[in-house]
Enzyme design. Structure first.
Site, PDB file in Angstrom:
ATOM      1  N   ASP A  17       0.854  -1.240   0.031  1.00 10.96           N
ATOM      2  CA  ASP A  17       0.257   0.441  -0.105  1.00 10.96           C
ATOM      3  C   ASP A  17       0.841   0.980  -0.115  1.00 10.96           C
ATOM      4  OD1 ASP A  17      -2.371   1.005  -0.276  1.00 10.96           O
ATOM      5  OD2 ASP A  17      -2.762   1.286   2.273  1.00 10.96           O
ATOM      6  N   HIS A  34       1.693   3.322  -8.994  1.00 12.77           N
ATOM      7  CA  HIS A  34       2.142   2.037  -9.594  1.00 12.77           C
ATOM      8  C   HIS A  34       3.255   1.427 -10.620  1.00 12.77           C
ATOM      9  CE1 HIS A  34      -1.952   2.420  -7.339  1.00 12.77           C
ATOM     10  NE2 HIS A  34      -2.145   2.924  -8.761  1.00 12.77           N
ATOM     11  N   LEU A 128       9.721 -21.248  -4.350  1.00 16.95           N
ATOM     12  CA  LEU A 128       9.877 -20.504  -3.626  1.00 16.95           C
ATOM     13  C   LEU A 128       7.623 -20.251  -4.801  1.00 16.95           C
ATOM     14  CD1 LEU A 128       8.728 -17.473  -1.833  1.00 16.95           C
ATOM     15  CD2 LEU A 128       9.246 -16.256  -4.300  1.00 16.95           C
TER      16      LEU A 128
HETATM   17  C1  IPE Z   1      -5.724  -2.621  -0.307  1.00 16.01           C
HETATM   18  O1  IPE Z   1      -4.678  -0.738  -0.028  1.00 16.01           O
HETATM   19  C2  IPE Z   1      -5.636  -3.264  -1.150  1.00 16.01           C
HETATM   20  C3  IPE Z   1      -4.197  -3.657  -2.308  1.00 16.01           C
HETATM   21  C4  IPE Z   1      -3.101  -3.094  -1.715  1.00 16.01           C
HETATM   22  C5  IPE Z   1      -3.974  -4.171  -3.535  1.00 16.01           C
HETATM   23  P1  IPE Z   1      -6.127  -0.325   0.270  1.00 16.01           P
HETATM   24  O2  IPE Z   1      -5.865   0.999  -0.134  1.00 16.01           O
HETATM   25  O3  IPE Z   1      -7.128  -1.069  -1.693  1.00 16.01           O
HETATM   26  O4  IPE Z   1      -6.629  -0.496   1.023  1.00 16.01           O
HETATM   27  P2  IPE Z   1      -8.010   0.770   2.214  1.00 16.01           P
HETATM   28  O5  IPE Z   1      -8.696   1.658   0.902  1.00 16.01           O
HETATM   29  O6  IPE Z   1      -6.727   1.815   2.640  1.00 16.01           O
HETATM   30  O7  IPE Z   1      -8.796  -0.197   3.057  1.00 16.01           O
HETATM   31  C1  IPE Z   2      -1.572   0.372  -3.373  1.00 14.55           C
HETATM   32  O1  IPE Z   2      -1.583   1.627  -3.117  1.00 14.55           O
HETATM   33  C2  IPE Z   2      -1.616  -0.368  -4.547  1.00 14.55           C
HETATM   34  C3  IPE Z   2      -3.452  -0.569  -5.051  1.00 14.55           C
HETATM   35  C4  IPE Z   2      -4.556  -0.774  -4.086  1.00 14.55           C
HETATM   36  C5  IPE Z   2      -3.168  -1.078  -6.137  1.00 14.55           C
HETATM   37  P1  IPE Z   2      -2.722   2.561  -3.197  1.00 14.55           P
HETATM   38  O2  IPE Z   2      -3.055   2.688  -5.095  1.00 14.55           O
HETATM   39  O3  IPE Z   2      -3.891   2.371  -2.285  1.00 14.55           O
HETATM   40  O4  IPE Z   2      -1.951   4.033  -2.649  1.00 14.55           O
HETATM   41  P2  IPE Z   2      -2.521   4.954  -1.516  1.00 14.55           P
HETATM   42  O5  IPE Z   2      -2.927   4.130  -0.436  1.00 14.55           O
HETATM   43  O6  IPE Z   2      -3.837   5.613  -2.863  1.00 14.55           O
HETATM   44  O7  IPE Z   2      -1.062   5.588  -1.921  1.00 14.55           O
HETATM   45 MG    MG Z   3      -4.131   2.385  -0.510  1.00 13.67          MG
END
Ligand code: IPE
Ligand code: IPE
Ligand code: MG
Length: 228
Positions: A17, A34, A128
């Site tokens: 995240d 990303h 792995l």
């Molecule tokens: C969780 O992150 C999903 C992934 C990392 C793929 P999110 O950014 O979607 O989660 P919330 O919305 O903060 O709970």
């Molecule tokens: C995690 O990073 C990746 C996915 C959920 C695909 P985020 O896109 O949730 O990044 P933040 O949390 O908004 O910074």
């Molecule tokens: Mg996020």
């Protein structure tokens, strides 16, 4: 295989995240984060293999992530397909077996093709086991694994209950599971890091493994040093 000085968790799960915030802090659009995050995935997978982790499960896209703007979702799917295609030979060479968990029926055809291809090409990997959670919901996976559900609805997909997680790491500062591996994390050691996913390095992982090695896992029994 490079040995480590500490007990390495057998099954590591990562909530990757913070990509969006990483990009926004640099004045870039979210997709930029990303792209950077995808580069981190390669470092992390190879480091886990080097350290002797047996199973690594990555949260790449949650079933709830469909609520994001279409262009972000499409960019993510294009990125996944690109990296899966690009990495499949390398994964096979490194003995890494890649499987994808979650729903496939809502993914674009090109991505489904890339997934089928990487799973076939890496099937012989024994070093792995890499699980990539895509369009994944833990609640849905648990529900599908329930016999009563299967009897009532008919099983449409294979249940995706994984072995127990030993160490779950979430980057990005949030302290929640966001519907990831709820069943498998029953006794997982949880580690929440404030750093954003694209900033993760091999050193971040080693620090996480050292932290894990210092924890006293009791599984409901008494501490190992307690006397009767
Ligand atoms: C969780 O992150 C999903 C992934 C990392 C793929 P999110 O950014 O979607 O989660 P919330 O919305 O903060 O709970
Ligand atoms: C995690 O990073 C990746 C996915 C959920 C695909 P985020 O896109 O949730 O990044 P933040 O949390 O908004 O910074
Ligand atoms: Mg996020």
């Amino acid at each position: 295989m490079e040995q480590s000085a500490f007990t390495v968790p057998a099954h590591v799960a990562l909530i990757m995240d913070g990509n969006g915030r990483w990009a926004e802090r640099r004045g870039h659009p979210r997709w930029w984060g990303h792209v950077a995050g995808a580069r981190t995935v390669r470092t992390v997978v190879e480091h886990c293999a080097r350290r002797g982790v047996a199973q690594l499960t990555l949260y790449a896209f949650s079933a709830d992530n469909w609520q994001r703007p279409t262009h972000e979702v499409e960019t993510l799917f294009r990125l996944f397909a690109h990296h899966i295609n690009r990495q499949s030979q390398r994964l096979a060479r490194h003995g890494i077996r890649c499987s994808v968990i979650g729903r496939r029926d809502r993914l674009p055809l090109a991505l489904r093709g890339a997934i089928a291809d990487v799973e076939r090409r890496t099937a012989a990997g024994r070093r792995l086991q890499l699980n990539v959670a895509l369009d994944y919901s833990s609640r849905a996976a648990i529900q599908e694994a329930m016999p009563v559900h299967a009897a009532v609805r008919g099983v449409t997909r294979g249940a995706t209950i994984l072995p127990p997680v030993d160490l779950l790491v979430r980057t990005g500062g949030e302290r929640r599971l966001s519907d990831f591996l709820l069943w498998e994390c029953a006794y997982a050691e949880l580690l929440f890091l404030d750093c954003l996913w694209p900033d993760v390095t091999a050193a971040t992982l080693d620090a996480a493994f050292e932290d894990f090695a210092r924890r006293d896992r009791r599984f409901g029994a008494l501490p190992s040093r307690a006397s009767a």
